[in-house]
Design a protein around this motif. Structure first.
Motif: not given
Length: 398
Positions: A215, A217-218, A256, A258-259
């Motif tokens: 997790h 994402y960055e 995208s 996931r966020t």
């Protein structure tokens, strides 16, 4: 590697059982007669490539020569032991190549790498892992000794073979092995001639999949941008460039989703669809299974990530997989749908897809964290779990 004397004794025993003389086996395996006699007597250790060559010539699996095929050992125990040998070869990548190896011709090595990937994408991890150490050693010799385009091709094949260790590492719960394998993949890809840009971009996509599990994402976005940077200056004729670009868009769509950025999801999927129209169905380039079907599968994934379970199921149930499509990709689609059905409180349909995933790629389904998560959720939300669900839970170790 197994005990030197025991490995040599097994080679001698199986050689005699096949009715081969030492000269006969040396000729069939394309190894030195002198080296064979020393290995069989226990006075010289058998290298990975030597063991692989003898196994091919005798007609047995490599674990048989290593004594790693005991039926009382569990699948995970056998795989763990095999992965230890893979890890050693990944660690010794920068040493001088094994001068005792007589490498096979380029077309034969290309087919060997292809078969290893086919086996890995079918989640037959023990079978794939057993051949990797010898294949790495052989490809290293080719990459260091061949010249011209053959040399670049050998480096490219080595990069593809290193990717196999990532495949099993990420699937079997060895993230450190996956990381090392992808580092070696990039090291080899840098020297792969005109295949280098796309191979390196593909490697960045594979790294993204590892960080998605965390997790993070960055970091996923950082790697996606790095992959795109590798493709700068390429064109549609650059080997693998369209496939890598399309797959990076699929990765961006998942990040995208996931966020919670539905607008960007649509944009990235549409861009991936554009590339898929250019490539058609391509199963084997980087073993992504990229093409229109994979774009459709990722539409389902992103719908699920965005919480649109009903539409995901409506689309996902009607996807038709091309002949020969990657079993692990099909399996993943089934447990994505199992997750969607579970979220809609439809346990029977969820379990139906879990069973389908087990049927198509059992080695993947038994180990994948998504499957474990769905099964745990089904158990926790069911007052009286069915016998089928209970047996499935036991099969994956719950």
């Amino acid at each position: 590697m197994g005990d030197t004397a025991e490995t040599g004794a097994r080679i001698a025993l199986l050689r005699k059982h096949r009715g081969l003389t030492q000269h006969g086996l040396a000729t069939l395996a394309n190894v030195s007669y002198s080296l064979l006699t020393k290995v069989e007597s226990g006075s010289r250790p058998a290298t990975e490539a030597f063991i692989a060559a003898c196994a091919r010539a005798i007609g047995v699996e490599i674990p048989v020569l290593l004594g790693d095929s005991a039926p009382e050992a569990t699948q995970d125990q056998r795989l763990g032991k095999l992965l230890g040998r893979v890890r050693t070869q990944l660690d010794l990548y920068d040493l001088d190549p094994d001068e005792t190896i007589t490498q096979r011709p380029l077309p034969v090595l290309r087919e060997a790498v292809r078969v290893a990937n086919v086996v890995g994408q079918a989640a037959r991890y023990e079978s794939m892992t057993s051949v990797l150490p010898g294949l790495y050693a052989e490809l290293l010799v080719a990459a260091h000794t061949w010249t011209g385009t053959d040399r670049a091709d050998a480096w490219g094949l080595l990069a593809e073979a290193y990717r196999c260790a990532h495949t099993v590492g990420i699937a079997a719960g060895y993230p450190d092995l996956s990381l090392i394998a992808l580092n070696r993949m990039d090291w080899a890809a840098r020297q792969a001639g005109d295949r280098a840009p796309a191979l390196r971009a593909a490697r960045e996509y594979l790294r993204i999949t590892a960080y998605l599990r965390r997790h993070d994402y960055e970091t996923g976005w950082h790697l996606n941008n790095a992959g795109r940077a590798h493709l700068e200056g390429t064109d549609p004729k650059t080997p693998g460039a369209l496939i890598a670009a399309g797959q990076l868009n699929l990765g961006a769509a998942v990040i995208s989703a996931r966020t919670g950025d539905a607008s960007s999801v649509r944009d990235y999927l549409n861009e991936a669809e554009h590339y898929a129209e250019l490539t058609g169905e391509d199963l084997e380039t980087f073993w992504f299974g990229f093409g229109p079907t994979n774009v459709a599968v990722h539409r389902v994934i992103t719908m699920i990530e965005l919480g649109d379970y009903s539409h995901a199921i409506h689309l996902g149930e009607f996807i038709k997989f091309p002949k020969g499509w990657l079993p692990t990709r099909i399996g993943h689609h089934h447990f994505d749908l199992a997750r969607a059905y579970q979220r809609l409180n439809l346990p029977e349909q969820s379990l139906r897809h879990l069973q389908a995933a087990r049927h198509v790629a059992p080695g993947q389904a038994r180990r994948h964290p998504l499957v474990r998560g769905v099964v745990l959720d089904l158990l926790q939300t069911s007052r009286h779990p069915s016998e089928l669900l209970t047996r499935y839970a036991a099969w994956i170790g719950i």
